[in-house]
Design a protein around this motif. Structure first.
Motif, PDB file in Angstrom:
ATOM      1  N   ILE B   3     -15.016   5.151  18.723  1.00 52.95           N
ATOM      2  CA  ILE B   3     -14.600   3.763  18.932  1.00 52.95           C
ATOM      3  C   ILE B   3     -15.479   3.128  20.005  1.00 52.95           C
ATOM      4  N   LYS B   4     -15.795   3.900  21.055  1.00 52.56           N
ATOM      5  CA  LYS B   4     -16.627   3.375  22.137  1.00 52.56           C
ATOM      6  C   LYS B   4     -18.037   3.052  21.631  1.00 52.56           C
ATOM      7  N   GLN B   5     -18.564   3.954  20.800  1.00 52.54           N
ATOM      8  CA  GLN B   5     -19.901   3.746  20.239  1.00 52.54           C
ATOM      9  C   GLN B   5     -19.914   2.468  19.398  1.00 52.54           C
ATOM     10  N   PHE B   6     -18.854   2.318  18.594  1.00 55.00           N
ATOM     11  CA  PHE B   6     -18.750   1.145  17.737  1.00 55.00           C
ATOM     12  C   PHE B   6     -18.693  -0.121  18.594  1.00 55.00           C
ATOM     13  N   ALA B   7     -17.941  -0.013  19.704  1.00 57.16           N
ATOM     14  CA  ALA B   7     -17.799  -1.170  20.589  1.00 57.16           C
ATOM     15  C   ALA B   7     -19.156  -1.611  21.131  1.00 57.16           C
ATOM     16  N   LEU B   8     -20.010  -0.639  21.422  1.00 59.61           N
ATOM     17  CA  LEU B   8     -21.326  -0.987  21.954  1.00 59.61           C
ATOM     18  C   LEU B   8     -22.198  -1.666  20.885  1.00 59.61           C
ATOM     19  N   TYR B   9     -22.115  -1.138  19.647  1.00 61.01           N
ATOM     20  CA  TYR B   9     -22.860  -1.780  18.554  1.00 61.01           C
ATOM     21  C   TYR B   9     -22.351  -3.196  18.326  1.00 61.01           C
ATOM     22  N   ARG B  10     -21.015  -3.340  18.448  1.00 64.64           N
ATOM     23  CA  ARG B  10     -20.431  -4.667  18.288  1.00 64.64           C
ATOM     24  C   ARG B  10     -20.991  -5.620  19.351  1.00 64.64           C
ATOM     25  N   THR B  11     -21.081  -5.122  20.587  1.00 66.75           N
ATOM     26  CA  THR B  11     -21.644  -5.939  21.665  1.00 66.75           C
ATOM     27  C   THR B  11     -23.094  -6.308  21.359  1.00 66.75           C
ATOM     28  N   MET B  12     -23.840  -5.334  20.811  1.00 65.05           N
ATOM     29  CA  MET B  12     -25.246  -5.606  20.462  1.00 65.05           C
ATOM     30  C   MET B  12     -25.326  -6.739  19.438  1.00 65.05           C
ATOM     31  N   ILE B  13     -24.486  -6.643  18.417  1.00 71.33           N
ATOM     32  CA  ILE B  13     -24.532  -7.647  17.334  1.00 71.33           C
ATOM     33  C   ILE B  13     -24.097  -9.018  17.860  1.00 71.33           C
ATOM     34  N   ILE B  14     -23.014  -9.023  18.640  1.00 75.07           N
ATOM     35  CA  ILE B  14     -22.525 -10.312  19.159  1.00 75.07           C
ATOM     36  C   ILE B  14     -23.575 -10.937  20.078  1.00 75.07           C
ATOM     37  N   SER B  15     -24.181 -10.105  20.945  1.00 73.36           N
ATOM     38  CA  SER B  15     -25.184 -10.665  21.865  1.00 73.36           C
ATOM     39  C   SER B  15     -26.405 -11.172  21.097  1.00 73.36           C
ATOM     40  N   LEU B  16     -26.746 -10.480  19.987  1.00 73.99           N
ATOM     41  CA  LEU B  16     -27.870 -10.956  19.162  1.00 73.99           C
ATOM     42  C   LEU B  16     -27.527 -12.312  18.538  1.00 73.99           C
ATOM     43  N   LEU B  41     -35.875 -10.997  25.325  1.00 73.88           N
ATOM     44  CA  LEU B  41     -34.929 -10.628  26.382  1.00 73.88           C
ATOM     45  C   LEU B  41     -33.884  -9.649  25.854  1.00 73.88           C
ATOM     46  N   TRP B  42     -33.389  -9.948  24.670  1.00 71.06           N
ATOM     47  CA  TRP B  42     -32.386  -9.065  24.049  1.00 71.06           C
ATOM     48  C   TRP B  42     -32.974  -7.675  23.818  1.00 71.06           C
ATOM     49  N   LEU B  43     -34.180  -7.640  23.243  1.00 65.16           N
ATOM     50  CA  LEU B  43     -34.829  -6.357  22.932  1.00 65.16           C
ATOM     51  C   LEU B  43     -35.086  -5.547  24.201  1.00 65.16           C
ATOM     52  N   VAL B  62     -34.571  -6.393  13.172  1.00 66.41           N
ATOM     53  CA  VAL B  62     -34.120  -7.587  13.887  1.00 66.41           C
ATOM     54  C   VAL B  62     -35.257  -8.620  13.924  1.00 66.41           C
ATOM     55  N   GLY B  63     -36.470  -8.144  14.188  1.00 67.48           N
ATOM     56  CA  GLY B  63     -37.640  -9.030  14.220  1.00 67.48           C
ATOM     57  C   GLY B  63     -37.866  -9.701  12.880  1.00 67.48           C
ATOM     58  N   LEU B  64     -37.641  -8.941  11.819  1.00 68.85           N
ATOM     59  CA  LEU B  64     -37.826  -9.487  10.467  1.00 68.85           C
ATOM     60  C   LEU B  64     -36.807 -10.605  10.180  1.00 68.85           C
ATOM     61  N   VAL B  65     -35.577 -10.380  10.632  1.00 70.74           N
ATOM     62  CA  VAL B  65     -34.543 -11.420  10.488  1.00 70.74           C
ATOM     63  C   VAL B  65     -35.001 -12.682  11.225  1.00 70.74           C
ATOM     64  N   TYR B  77     -42.793 -11.297  14.283  1.00 72.36           N
ATOM     65  CA  TYR B  77     -41.720 -10.930  15.218  1.00 72.36           C
ATOM     66  C   TYR B  77     -41.373  -9.453  15.044  1.00 72.36           C
ATOM     67  N   ALA B  78     -41.428  -8.980  13.799  1.00 77.59           N
ATOM     68  CA  ALA B  78     -41.068  -7.580  13.523  1.00 77.59           C
ATOM     69  C   ALA B  78     -41.995  -6.631  14.276  1.00 77.59           C
ATOM     70  N   LEU B  79     -43.303  -6.878  14.186  1.00 76.36           N
ATOM     71  CA  LEU B  79     -44.254  -5.977  14.840  1.00 76.36           C
ATOM     72  C   LEU B  79     -44.153  -6.067  16.362  1.00 76.36           C
ATOM     73  N   SER B  80     -44.073  -7.322  16.882  1.00 75.38           N
ATOM     74  CA  SER B  80     -44.010  -7.461  18.343  1.00 75.38           C
ATOM     75  C   SER B  80     -42.725  -6.824  18.884  1.00 75.38           C
ATOM     76  N   SER B  81     -41.621  -6.944  18.136  1.00 73.28           N
ATOM     77  CA  SER B  81     -40.359  -6.350  18.576  1.00 73.28           C
ATOM     78  C   SER B  81     -40.470  -4.833  18.615  1.00 73.28           C
ATOM     79  N   ALA B  82     -41.037  -4.265  17.551  1.00 71.44           N
ATOM     80  CA  ALA B  82     -41.156  -2.802  17.484  1.00 71.44           C
ATOM     81  C   ALA B  82     -42.025  -2.284  18.630  1.00 71.44           C
ATOM     82  N   ILE B  83     -43.133  -2.966  18.901  1.00 70.56           N
ATOM     83  CA  ILE B  83     -44.036  -2.528  19.971  1.00 70.56           C
ATOM     84  C   ILE B  83     -43.340  -2.623  21.327  1.00 70.56           C
TER      85      ILE B  83
END
Lengths: 299, 162
Positions: B3-16, B41-43, B62-65, B77-83
């Motif tokens: 549940i804690k792990q899920f909560a962190l992913y949820r925070t990641m998605i909401i912050s994105l 900044l998010w990355l 995320v960069g592709l989106v 954005y995809a390449l710069s994000s990955a790098i």
């Protein structure tokens, strides 16, 4: 123990990351190649993404819209009267000008009928409002509040009260994106109004400066000349003013002159625009032979 | 734990989502260059503080989106994000031992890297002109100014979830 293993995995996975980055680079290169070489394959993705994102974009435009409406409703009675007076005088001016235009139009139609041209001078239009500029400042792309529902399609020309602004590049159900003529990916076939000589007007990423390309060194052009759409191409009808020549540099020995122009449309500040509804008729429709129908062709 | 792990992913998605809204918030065209690079900044935050959560593939997605929604050259954005995520994870391994100056230098380097990769790609494929590249100095400056706010806000919510 669990905590320790998690940390260990975190450090051990780093050499693997390099391969992953390499994988990402390869995939991204392939995507980039497809986007540049076959944009028509990517086009549906962009279309559906805009469609999906449309509610968010519309929602984000509301604070500004509410602000505008509130601002308008707070205008004083005196201001409204003044504006009304000004608009009435402008309307009168325009109607007088329209009388001349309709006479010229009728004459033009008679002449075009004479050569049996398929050119139709009646352009329909859709009135639209600019909601916002692109989130990418290097792109000169704006968002309109009308879309496929209102009949807007990709490629339609967009004008403001003073000149050509750009072209629709993407449309969703209720929104559309317009690339302005200032975008450095935009090019538009134009002609000099005074001499009817043609060239290509290209954006430079600057809303005050456009470049006229493929203008021969011998071209008769001077500062202050008006450039208008030439009608070559699929969507832009001929004769709409686009820009005013601001700088002409001719270098002897070079094939093309360096010519810059200032857009006539207010690319930075226009809020209300017109999207032209009808596609331009191509000059191919003009059949010159039909003027002399009974002549026998010598064999 | 799950549940804690899920909560962190949820925070990641909401912050994105919040970053996406900030990036698309309508502003006048003349202020276009005064908008921080929210995606970077998010990355950088997630790559430095939760490297186990954000890998190069996820950053690429995320960069592709971002590429699709902003209408940029697909993959830039995809390449710069990955790098940025790759370099951020490598250099940020000992982040806990860094002093504030070292942390600041690292963040400046990563923001510059993200912008440099993206602008280089756009320059190569004629998506941007040199005169426009100069304007990106204001984007860089505002991104760096926004960093303390982002790191403070995200650290609060992520620590609570973790």
């Amino acid at each position: 123990m669990e905590h320790f293993e998690r940390k260990k995995r975190r450090f051990d996975s780093f050499p693997m990351q390099s391969y992953r980055l390499l994988g990402v680079a390869l995939v991204v290169s392939a995507i980039m190649f497809v986007d540049l070489r076959y944009p028509q394959w990517v086009e549906p993705i962009r279309h559906y993404a805009l469609q999906l994102f449309e509610p968010v974009l519309r929602l984000l435009s509301y604070p500004q819209r509410i602000y505008d409406v509130t601002n308008e409703s707070l205008l004083s009675h005196h201001q409204l009267l003044q504006e009304n007076k000004l608009l009435k005088s402008l309307l009168l001016q325009k109607s007088v000008q329209m009388q001349q235009v309709s006479e010229l139009k009728a004459e033009n139609m008679r002449l075009l009928a004479l050569v049996e041209s398929g050119v139709n001078l009646d352009d329909n239009f859709i009135y639209a409002q600019i909601l916002s500029a692109s989130s990418q400042p290097q792109q000169h792309v704006v968002l309109l509040n009308k879309g496929l529902r209102e009949g807007i399609k990709v490629g339609y020309p967009v004008l403001d009260a003073t000149g050509v602004m750009g072209q629709v590049i993407e449309a969703s159900h209720r929104l559309s994106q317009v690339m302005l003529i200032a975008d450095n990916r935009h090019a538009l076939p134009v002609r000099v109004r005074r001499t009817q000589q043609g060239a290509i007007l290209k954006g430079m990423g600057d809303t005050q400066r456009l470049k006229l390309e493929y203008a021969a060194e011998t071209m008769d052009i001077k500062e202050g000349d008006i450039l208008e759409t030439s009608g070559v191409g699929l969507y832009f009808p001929a004769g709409y003013p686009v820009a005013k020549v601001s700088e002409v540099k001719k270098h002897t020995g070079k094939a093309f002159a360096q010519i810059y122009a200032t857009p006539l449309a207010h690319l930075d500040s226009s809020q209300h625009v017109i999207v032209l509804f009808k596609q331009a008729s191509l000059p191919v429709n003009v059949q010159v032979v039909s003027v002399l129908p009974n002549q026998d062709v010598p064999k | 734990m799950i549940i804690k792990q899920f909560a962190l992913y949820r925070t990641m998605i909401i912050s994105l989502g919040v970053m996406l809204i900030l990036a698309f918030w309508p502003i006048a065209a003349e202020f276009g260059y005064y908008r921080p690079d929210w995606l970077s900044l998010w990355l950088i935050f997630w790559a430095l503080y939760y490297p186990q959560k954000l890998g190069v593939w996820l950053a690429c997605m995320v960069g592709l989106v971002w590429d699709i929604t902003t209408g940029s050259l697909l993959g830039s954005y995809a390449l710069s994000s990955a790098i940025v995520v790759y370099v951020g994870r490598r250099l940020g391994r000992h982040l806990a031992m860094f002093n504030i100056v070292e942390k600041a230098v690292l963040v400046i380097f990563l923001v510059v890297l993200a912008l440099a990769v993206r602008l280089a790609l756009w320059l190569i494929f004629d998506y941007v002109t040199w005169s426009q590249v100069v304007h990106y100095l204001s984007v860089l400056l505002l991104t760096l100014l926004a960093w303390p706010l982002v790191v403070d806000a995200l650290a609060r919510v992520s620590v609570k979830d973790n």
